[in-house]
Design a protein around this motif. Structure first.
Motif, PDB file in Angstrom:
ATOM      1  N   GLN A 129      25.026  69.684  83.168  1.00  0.00           N
ATOM      2  CA  GLN A 129      25.551  68.930  82.663  1.00  0.00           C
ATOM      3  C   GLN A 129      24.904  68.208  81.279  1.00  0.00           C
ATOM      4  O   GLN A 129      25.174  69.396  79.902  1.00  0.00           O
ATOM      5  CB  GLN A 129      26.191  67.792  82.651  1.00  0.00           C
ATOM      6  CG  GLN A 129      27.293  68.656  84.236  1.00  0.00           C
ATOM      7  CD  GLN A 129      27.455  67.829  84.933  1.00  0.00           C
ATOM      8  OE1 GLN A 129      27.327  66.059  85.036  1.00  0.00           O
ATOM      9  NE2 GLN A 129      28.667  67.598  85.744  1.00  0.00           N
ATOM     10  N   ARG A 130      24.077  67.554  81.313  1.00  0.00           N
ATOM     11  CA  ARG A 130      23.626  67.531  79.505  1.00  0.00           C
ATOM     12  C   ARG A 130      23.459  68.390  78.810  1.00  0.00           C
ATOM     13  O   ARG A 130      23.607  68.795  77.452  1.00  0.00           O
ATOM     14  CB  ARG A 130      22.693  66.171  79.816  1.00  0.00           C
ATOM     15  CG  ARG A 130      21.329  65.713  78.637  1.00  0.00           C
ATOM     16  CD  ARG A 130      20.980  64.753  78.826  1.00  0.00           C
ATOM     17  NE  ARG A 130      21.254  63.121  79.775  1.00  0.00           N
ATOM     18  CZ  ARG A 130      20.359  62.793  79.774  1.00  0.00           C
ATOM     19  NH1 ARG A 130      19.244  62.142  79.134  1.00  0.00           N
ATOM     20  NH2 ARG A 130      21.247  61.608  80.017  1.00  0.00           N
ATOM     21  N   VAL A 131      22.063  70.029  78.977  1.00  0.00           N
ATOM     22  CA  VAL A 131      21.898  70.648  78.502  1.00  0.00           C
ATOM     23  C   VAL A 131      23.222  71.390  78.098  1.00  0.00           C
ATOM     24  O   VAL A 131      23.293  71.898  77.108  1.00  0.00           O
ATOM     25  CB  VAL A 131      21.090  71.519  79.473  1.00  0.00           C
ATOM     26  CG1 VAL A 131      20.505  72.611  79.161  1.00  0.00           C
ATOM     27  CG2 VAL A 131      19.924  70.566  79.359  1.00  0.00           C
ATOM     28  N   ALA A 132      24.373  71.893  78.901  1.00  0.00           N
ATOM     29  CA  ALA A 132      24.985  72.482  78.215  1.00  0.00           C
ATOM     30  C   ALA A 132      26.007  72.242  77.382  1.00  0.00           C
ATOM     31  O   ALA A 132      26.121  72.461  76.305  1.00  0.00           O
ATOM     32  CB  ALA A 132      26.642  72.798  79.806  1.00  0.00           C
ATOM     33  N   ALA A 133      26.172  70.781  77.496  1.00  0.00           N
ATOM     34  CA  ALA A 133      26.461  69.745  76.145  1.00  0.00           C
ATOM     35  C   ALA A 133      25.269  69.689  74.985  1.00  0.00           C
ATOM     36  O   ALA A 133      26.212  69.904  74.200  1.00  0.00           O
ATOM     37  CB  ALA A 133      26.698  68.371  76.299  1.00  0.00           C
ATOM     38  N   LEU A 140      31.694  77.673  73.596  1.00  0.00           N
ATOM     39  CA  LEU A 140      31.986  76.618  73.583  1.00  0.00           C
ATOM     40  C   LEU A 140      32.579  77.031  74.854  1.00  0.00           C
ATOM     41  O   LEU A 140      32.246  75.763  75.474  1.00  0.00           O
ATOM     42  CB  LEU A 140      32.207  76.308  71.803  1.00  0.00           C
ATOM     43  CG  LEU A 140      31.507  75.721  70.866  1.00  0.00           C
ATOM     44  CD1 LEU A 140      32.699  76.149  69.967  1.00  0.00           C
ATOM     45  CD2 LEU A 140      30.909  75.227  71.084  1.00  0.00           C
ATOM     46  N   LEU A 141      33.332  77.542  74.842  1.00  0.00           N
ATOM     47  CA  LEU A 141      33.799  77.871  76.525  1.00  0.00           C
ATOM     48  C   LEU A 141      33.288  77.619  77.676  1.00  0.00           C
ATOM     49  O   LEU A 141      33.462  77.280  78.312  1.00  0.00           O
ATOM     50  CB  LEU A 141      35.154  79.071  75.904  1.00  0.00           C
ATOM     51  CG  LEU A 141      35.927  78.560  75.080  1.00  0.00           C
ATOM     52  CD1 LEU A 141      37.487  80.354  75.308  1.00  0.00           C
ATOM     53  CD2 LEU A 141      37.170  77.364  75.831  1.00  0.00           C
ATOM     54  N   ALA A 142      32.348  79.139  77.623  1.00  0.00           N
ATOM     55  CA  ALA A 142      31.404  78.346  78.135  1.00  0.00           C
ATOM     56  C   ALA A 142      30.202  77.695  79.156  1.00  0.00           C
ATOM     57  O   ALA A 142      30.081  77.145  79.850  1.00  0.00           O
ATOM     58  CB  ALA A 142      30.081  79.755  78.265  1.00  0.00           C
ATOM     59  N   CYS A 143      29.938  76.725  77.731  1.00  0.00           N
ATOM     60  CA  CYS A 143      29.520  75.637  77.715  1.00  0.00           C
ATOM     61  C   CYS A 143      30.267  74.695  79.185  1.00  0.00           C
ATOM     62  O   CYS A 143      29.715  73.861  79.923  1.00  0.00           O
ATOM     63  CB  CYS A 143      29.378  74.955  76.608  1.00  0.00           C
ATOM     64  SG  CYS A 143      27.478  75.997  75.986  1.00  0.00           S
ATOM     65  N   LEU A 144      32.116  74.462  78.481  1.00  0.00           N
ATOM     66  CA  LEU A 144      32.820  73.942  79.144  1.00  0.00           C
ATOM     67  C   LEU A 144      33.060  74.036  80.416  1.00  0.00           C
ATOM     68  O   LEU A 144      32.677  73.893  81.098  1.00  0.00           O
ATOM     69  CB  LEU A 144      34.178  74.061  78.269  1.00  0.00           C
ATOM     70  CG  LEU A 144      34.864  73.249  78.352  1.00  0.00           C
ATOM     71  CD1 LEU A 144      34.691  71.912  78.710  1.00  0.00           C
ATOM     72  CD2 LEU A 144      35.895  73.267  77.940  1.00  0.00           C
ATOM     73  N   GLY A 198      17.481  73.496  61.992  1.00  0.00           N
ATOM     74  CA  GLY A 198      17.624  71.765  62.604  1.00  0.00           C
ATOM     75  C   GLY A 198      17.990  71.669  63.489  1.00  0.00           C
ATOM     76  O   GLY A 198      17.610  70.892  64.550  1.00  0.00           O
ATOM     77  N   ILE A 199      19.286  72.660  63.627  1.00  0.00           N
ATOM     78  CA  ILE A 199      20.186  72.436  65.858  1.00  0.00           C
ATOM     79  C   ILE A 199      18.526  72.386  66.298  1.00  0.00           C
ATOM     80  O   ILE A 199      18.983  72.087  67.608  1.00  0.00           O
ATOM     81  CB  ILE A 199      21.288  73.853  65.266  1.00  0.00           C
ATOM     82  CG1 ILE A 199      20.706  74.365  65.222  1.00  0.00           C
ATOM     83  CG2 ILE A 199      22.581  72.950  64.677  1.00  0.00           C
ATOM     84  CD1 ILE A 199      21.591  75.596  66.031  1.00  0.00           C
ATOM     85  N   GLY A 235      26.567  70.930  70.885  1.00  0.00           N
ATOM     86  CA  GLY A 235      26.828  70.595  70.378  1.00  0.00           C
ATOM     87  C   GLY A 235      26.073  71.525  68.576  1.00  0.00           C
ATOM     88  O   GLY A 235      26.186  71.530  67.406  1.00  0.00           O
ATOM     89  N   MET A 236      25.199  72.038  69.595  1.00  0.00           N
ATOM     90  CA  MET A 236      24.205  73.144  68.665  1.00  0.00           C
ATOM     91  C   MET A 236      25.341  74.357  68.068  1.00  0.00           C
ATOM     92  O   MET A 236      25.192  74.407  66.857  1.00  0.00           O
ATOM     93  CB  MET A 236      23.513  73.935  69.822  1.00  0.00           C
ATOM     94  CG  MET A 236      21.834  72.820  68.979  1.00  0.00           C
ATOM     95  SD  MET A 236      20.555  73.707  70.991  1.00  0.00           S
ATOM     96  CE  MET A 236      20.146  74.807  70.358  1.00  0.00           C
ATOM     97  N   SER A 237      25.868  74.880  69.188  1.00  0.00           N
ATOM     98  CA  SER A 237      26.849  75.983  68.685  1.00  0.00           C
ATOM     99  C   SER A 237      28.111  75.272  67.538  1.00  0.00           C
ATOM    100  O   SER A 237      28.173  76.553  66.510  1.00  0.00           O
ATOM    101  CB  SER A 237      27.940  76.909  70.065  1.00  0.00           C
ATOM    102  OG  SER A 237      28.528  77.719  69.609  1.00  0.00           O
TER     103      SER A 237
END
Length: 261
Positions: A216-220, A199-203, A251-252, A224-226
């Motif tokens: 940015q969209r893929v990171a978001a 989550l921190l890395a995605c941020l 399902g994620i 969400g998946m995580s």
């Protein structure tokens, strides 16, 4: 297939036949089905899980279906996929074959010391989704590489979570996993730490490293998946009911379809 669509969206890869989605989906189905059929072939008593019982009861029809789908996939691959993608697929096929050989032919005692399925499956799964796109792409940025690593980390996170939920069945069947080897409490700590790290890395990727809206969209989406997986790990009793963790946990991987919005 949804994840592959997200990777194409991210990397702006030159389009090739829509049949490539079928090839990816059918290949994963072939590997999964053959692996389950081999599992039930080795069993000396009635399988404990519903999915294993299904494969045991329908093994003849499933072996026939696997042969038909394999032949159809091979024909479509030869006629509709670029040669670079085919070459990559052949290399990955050898890697998957080696993995399955190690899983089924080496003794559990020998595997326990150096061979664990969760990290290897996460790597192979990620390679199958990102590799066919990357071989056509060429240059990729540091942010794209990090997003790929985060996807692999989420696949690993998913597998750790499933191993936690499957602990009792694995112990009854004498199956090995990171959880049976390291212990549930240690794996829970690893799972939670990995989840927070993702989550921190995605941020960081989305707010600092990303140089375009697609990243940015893929990171978001990855965040969400995580987050869904982390929520499942925090409330295991709820998601253990009727094995709903399987539906939600896998399902994620439909969430990457959000790039279409």
């Amino acid at each position: 297939m949804a994840s592959n669509l997200m990777v194409r969206y991210l990397l702006r890869t030159p389009a090739y036949s829509v049949w490539s989605y079928f090839v990816l989906g059918s290949t994963v189905w072939i590997i999964y089905t053959a692996d389950r059929l081999w599992d039930v072939r080795r069993m000396t008593e009635l399988p404990l899980t519903a999915r294993h019982r299904f494969h045991l009861q329908n093994r003849k029809a499933l072996w026939n279906a696997t042969g038909v789908v394999t032949a159809l996939t091979a024909v479509i691959t030869l006629f509709f996929l670029p040669f670079r993608v085919i070459g990559f697929g052949l290399g990955l096929t050898l890697a998957v074959g080696l993995y399955l050989w190690l899983v089924h032919l080496l003794s559990a005692h020998f595997r326990r010391k150096w061979f664990q399925k969760e990290p290897l499956v996460a790597i192979l799964y990620t390679a199958g989704i990102w590799g066919p796109v990357w071989v056509l792409r060429g240059y990729t940025s540091a942010a794209d590489w990090l997003l790929c690593l985060l996807f692999a980390a989420i696949a690993f996170q998913n597998l750790l979570l499933f191993s936690l939920f499957d602990l009792e069945n694995d112990q009854r069947r004498n199956e090995q996993s990171l959880v049976t080897y390291w212990g549930a409490e240690r794996i829970k700590a690893v799972f939670q730490g990995l989840s927070v790290g993702i989550l921190l890395a995605c941020l960081v990727v989305g707010m600092v490293l990303a140089d375009e809206g697609r990243q940015q969209r893929v990171a978001a989406i990855l965040a969400g998946m995580s987050l869904v997986l982390l929520s499942m790990g925090l409330y295991p009793d709820y998601f253990r009911r009727h094995e709903s963790f399987r539906w939600v946990g896998d399902g994620i991987f439909f969430l990457p379809l959000l790039v279409l919005l």
